[in-house]
Design a protein around this motif. Structure first.
Motif, PDB file in Angstrom:
ATOM      1  N   ALA A 176       0.840  -1.214   0.000  1.00  0.00           N
ATOM      2  CA  ALA A 176       0.000   0.000   0.000  1.00  0.00           C
ATOM      3  C   ALA A 176       0.868   1.254   0.000  1.00  0.00           C
ATOM      4  N   SER A 177       2.130   1.134   0.428  1.00  0.00           N
ATOM      5  CA  SER A 177       3.024   2.304   0.481  1.00  0.00           C
ATOM      6  C   SER A 177       3.960   2.356  -0.720  1.00  0.00           C
ATOM      7  N   PHE A 178       3.689   1.536  -1.731  1.00  0.00           N
ATOM      8  CA  PHE A 178       4.585   1.481  -2.904  1.00  0.00           C
ATOM      9  C   PHE A 178       4.663   2.847  -3.583  1.00  0.00           C
ATOM     10  N   ASP A 179       5.879   3.340  -3.744  1.00  0.00           N
ATOM     11  CA  ASP A 179       6.085   4.625  -4.414  1.00  0.00           C
ATOM     12  C   ASP A 179       7.353   4.502  -5.264  1.00  0.00           C
ATOM     13  N   ASN A 183      15.789   6.941  -3.838  1.00  0.00           N
ATOM     14  CA  ASN A 183      16.036   7.792  -2.659  1.00  0.00           C
ATOM     15  C   ASN A 183      16.726   7.080  -1.511  1.00  0.00           C
ATOM     16  N   ASN A 184      16.971   5.785  -1.658  1.00  0.00           N
ATOM     17  CA  ASN A 184      17.586   5.049  -0.549  1.00  0.00           C
ATOM     18  C   ASN A 184      18.576   4.041  -1.122  1.00  0.00           C
ATOM     19  N   PRO A 185      19.479   3.525  -0.295  1.00  0.00           N
ATOM     20  CA  PRO A 185      20.515   2.625  -0.826  1.00  0.00           C
ATOM     21  C   PRO A 185      20.042   1.196  -1.058  1.00  0.00           C
ATOM     22  N   PHE A 186      18.732   0.946  -0.941  1.00  0.00           N
ATOM     23  CA  PHE A 186      18.225  -0.435  -1.039  1.00  0.00           C
ATOM     24  C   PHE A 186      17.362  -0.674  -2.277  1.00  0.00           C
ATOM     25  N   PHE A 187      17.227   0.291  -3.160  1.00  0.00           N
ATOM     26  CA  PHE A 187      16.290   0.190  -4.287  1.00  0.00           C
ATOM     27  C   PHE A 187      14.908  -0.172  -3.745  1.00  0.00           C
ATOM     28  N   CYS A 188      14.511   0.481  -2.650  1.00  0.00           N
ATOM     29  CA  CYS A 188      13.271   0.134  -1.962  1.00  0.00           C
ATOM     30  C   CYS A 188      12.163   1.140  -2.289  1.00  0.00           C
ATOM     31  N   PRO A 189      10.983   0.648  -2.727  1.00  0.00           N
ATOM     32  CA  PRO A 189       9.901   1.557  -3.097  1.00  0.00           C
ATOM     33  C   PRO A 189       9.018   1.987  -1.923  1.00  0.00           C
ATOM     34  N   ASP A 190       9.405   1.625  -0.705  1.00  0.00           N
ATOM     35  CA  ASP A 190       8.595   1.948   0.477  1.00  0.00           C
ATOM     36  C   ASP A 190       9.535   2.638   1.489  1.00  0.00           C
ATOM     37  N   ALA A 191       9.326   3.925   1.700  1.00  0.00           N
ATOM     38  CA  ALA A 191      10.260   4.707   2.531  1.00  0.00           C
ATOM     39  C   ALA A 191      10.367   4.155   3.947  1.00  0.00           C
ATOM     40  N   GLN A 192       9.262   3.701   4.482  1.00  0.00           N
ATOM     41  CA  GLN A 192       9.308   3.185   5.864  1.00  0.00           C
ATOM     42  C   GLN A 192      10.089   1.876   5.943  1.00  0.00           C
TER      43      GLN A 192
END
Ligand SMILES: Cc1cc2nc3c(=O)[nH]c(=O)nc-3n(C[C@H](O)[C@H](O)[C@H](O)COP(=O)(O)O)c2cc1C
Length: 355
Positions: free
Chosen positions: A165-168, A174-183
């Motif tokens: 639900a937090s996919f962006d 924006n982060n070093p993990f190629f992660c689409p969820d900031a949290q």
């Protein structure tokens, strides 16, 4: 027997070892006339490059790609494109123990069992340095499929998954993990800090979505698009599982739940779901192609592990040197490259048979 090449019409071969002077790829079968220069390939290598955050190996490699052949006046000529990346930051002495004993979970024993001789420096050919060559080759493949957009991201690290639900998508860079969820990325930073400090490692899941390809790429049975994607992804170091669409979860659904209902649309069918991951009968449906890849935890860890020496004696080994505490993180650009290489190959195959 050649086992260093992949693809049918767009075929690439990689060469080189972790601590050799250089490594690279030869991409054959690329159509002529495509605009290309190093600048078009370098961003993909930069995404995979080591040493960019404290959560990846601290080996400092610029990974500058050079095009040695197959290009004239800024365009592909249709002849083999040779790509070279120099190794500049090797510390072979870190591998003196690996020369004598096998890292459990790594390829050391299997290489010795097969060849009776191995370049242990940095893992030699089994090192994921090789994936830099694939990423460069993948940059060429992308030029063959400009209609396709490919995006890979990490959905899970050490068993901690993103919240869908937090996919962006804009968070991925924006982060070093190629992660689409900031949290999730914030949680992973804490988790990875502890993993890194303890000298341990964790696994990860990478998801890759390709959009823009038409229906019709792929082939039935022995040339299935999903089979080629699975082979391509399983060929990446440390990959232990591949799912297309719902993958293993599809086995737990009913036929009704697993259907991708179709309705007439403005430019073709409109699908209400994509459990199939954009592929049916081995052929693309025009829906996004969705692949998930499971990376195991890095086997080079600081905790001593029971193992044997080359002479077969019992010993314990912990791995010194600079290692990725979670190889799946840098695996994301590699997964994108393999997706591009398979899709480009299938585009050319489709064109060859069906025009
Ligand atoms: C991007 C990437 C980086 C990797 N870095 C390391 C590493 O630093 N240390 C390590 O032991 N394995 C690393 N690996 C995994 C090994 O290359 C891999 O486990 C080894 O070749 C054995 O092959 P297998 O795991 O596919 O059986 C990495 C893999 C990838 C994809």
């Amino acid at each position: 027997m050649s086992v260093n090449s992949f693809g049918r019409l767009l075929r690439f071969t990689t060469w080189g070892e972790s601590h050799g002077p250089a490594l690279g790829a030869v991409v054959d079968g690329c159509p002529p006339g495509l605009e290309i220069d190093e600048g078009k390939l370098q961003p993909f290598l930069d995404a995979r490059r080591p040493g960019q955050s404290k959560f990846t190996t601290q080996r400092q490699e610029p990974d500058q790609v050079r095009i040695l052949s197959g290009v004239f006046e800024g365009k592909t000529t249709g002849t083999p494109i040779s790509l070279m990346i120099e190794n500049v930051d090797q510390r072979s002495k870190d591998y003196s123990e690996v020369a004598k004993a096998y890292r459990p979970g790594h390829a050391d024993y299997a290489y010795d069992a097969k060849y009776g001789f191995r370049d242990y420096r940095g893992g030699g050919r089994s090192s994921a340095r090789e994936t830099a060559a694939r990423v460069a080759a993948g940059g060429v493949a992308r030029l063959v499929i400009p209609e396709v957009s490919i995006l890979a991201y990490v959905t899970e690290i050490g068993g901690d998954a993103i919240d869908r639900a937090s996919f962006d998508a804009s968070e991925i860079a924006n982060n070093p993990f190629f992660c689409p969820d900031a949290q999730a990325a914030a949680r992973w930073a804490t988790q990875m800090e502890a993993v890194r400090k303890s000298g341990s490692s964790v696994g990860a899941v990478v998801e890759c979505i390709a959009t823009g390809l038409p229906a019709g790429w792929g082939a039935p049975l022995y040339g299935k698009l999903d089979a080629d994607l699975a082979a391509a992804m399983m060929g990446i170091n440390a990959v232990k599982g591949v799912e297309i669409g719902d993958g293993f979860a599809a086995a737990r659904l009913s036929g009704e739940q697993n259907a991708d209902p179709m309705y007439p649309g403005a430019t073709g069918p409109r699908f209400d779901a994509n459990h199939a991951g954009g592929i049916a009968g081995g052929i693309s449906t025009g829906q996004p192609v969705v692949v998930r890849v499971a990376f195991k935890p890095t086997s080079s860890i600081l905790t001593p592990q029971p193992t044997i020496t080359r002479d077969g004696d019992a010993t314990e080994l912990f791995t010194k040197g600079r290692h990725d505490p979670c190889v799946g993180i840098r695996g994301a650009p590699v997964v994108e490259a393999m997706m591009a290489l398979v899709l480009a190959d299938h585009k050319l195959l489709h064109r060859g048979q069906c025009g």
